[in-house]
Design an enzyme around this catalytic site. Structure first.
Site, mmCIF file in Angstrom:
data_model
loop_
_atom_site.group_PDB
_atom_site.id
_atom_site.type_symbol
_atom_site.label_atom_id
_atom_site.label_comp_id
_atom_site.label_asym_id
_atom_site.label_seq_id
_atom_site.Cartn_x
_atom_site.Cartn_y
_atom_site.Cartn_z
ATOM 1 N N LYS A 253 3.634 -73.238 18.657
ATOM 2 C CA LYS A 253 3.173 -71.866 18.840
ATOM 3 C C LYS A 253 4.162 -70.860 18.243
ATOM 4 C CE LYS A 253 0.630 -73.050 23.042
ATOM 5 N NZ LYS A 253 0.494 -72.765 24.490
ATOM 6 N N ASN B 30 4.982 -70.955 25.926
ATOM 7 C CA ASN B 30 5.445 -72.303 26.279
ATOM 8 C C ASN B 30 5.560 -73.261 25.092
ATOM 9 O OD1 ASN B 30 2.769 -72.921 25.872
ATOM 10 N ND2 ASN B 30 2.360 -73.546 27.981
ATOM 11 N N HIS C 238 1.288 -76.689 21.932
ATOM 12 C CA HIS C 238 -0.015 -77.133 22.437
ATOM 13 C C HIS C 238 -0.207 -78.566 21.963
ATOM 14 C CE1 HIS C 238 -4.349 -77.357 23.172
ATOM 15 N NE2 HIS C 238 -4.380 -77.980 22.007
#
EC number: 2.7.4.6
Length: 150
Positions: A9, A112, A115
């Site tokens: 990300k 976070n 993915h």
């Protein structure tokens, strides 16, 4: 061999963590068979995260994932979906074990780092969203017999 979709990300790209994360997958004997950096257009982000469309965080998720480049990959290996999910760790970095990607690098749930597909069905759908069949490369690893029991 099983394939999984993995996306680093914007926070992973901006924090220059891509090489360290990719090395973890290769160190576990997994094989990267497709790789690209891209700026995700909004329509692709909305389709990718369609299961979250009705959730209150959906708009923030789309804005975040389209805010900077991502790295999309197809990773191949024996039972790779479950292995990658273990390597990635819990969605909430505060709950992710140290030694997992999120446990070591992620700072908060909304940022976070990574993915990864959660099922063979998700992997197939996500791979088709980001890659044409011609972009997925097959090759033999010279150390395959050292990694996998036949």
């Amino acid at each position: 061999m099983e394939k999984s979709f993995v996306m680093l990300k914007p926070d992973a790209v901006k924090r220059r963590l891509a090489g360290r994360i990719i090395a973890r997958f290769e160190d576990r004997g997994l094989k990267i068979v497709a790789f690209k950096m891209l700026q995700i257009p909004e329509d692709l982000a909305m389709e990718h995260y369609q299961e979250h469309r009705e959730k209150p965080f959906f708009r923030d998720l789309v804005d975040y994932i389209t805010s900077a480049p991502v790295i999309a990959m197809v990773i191949e290996g024996k039972d790779c979906i479950s292995l990658i999910r273990k390597m990635v760790g819990a969605t909430n970095p505060a709950e992710a074990d140290l030694g997992t990607i999120r446990g070591d690098f992620a700072l908060e749930t909304g940022r976070n780092i990574i993915h990864a597909s959660d099922s063979p069905e998700s992997a197939e759908r996500e791979i088709k969203l980001f890659f044409d069949e011609s972009e997925i490369c097959s090759y033999e690893m010279p150390d395959r017999e050292m990694i996998y029991e036949e």
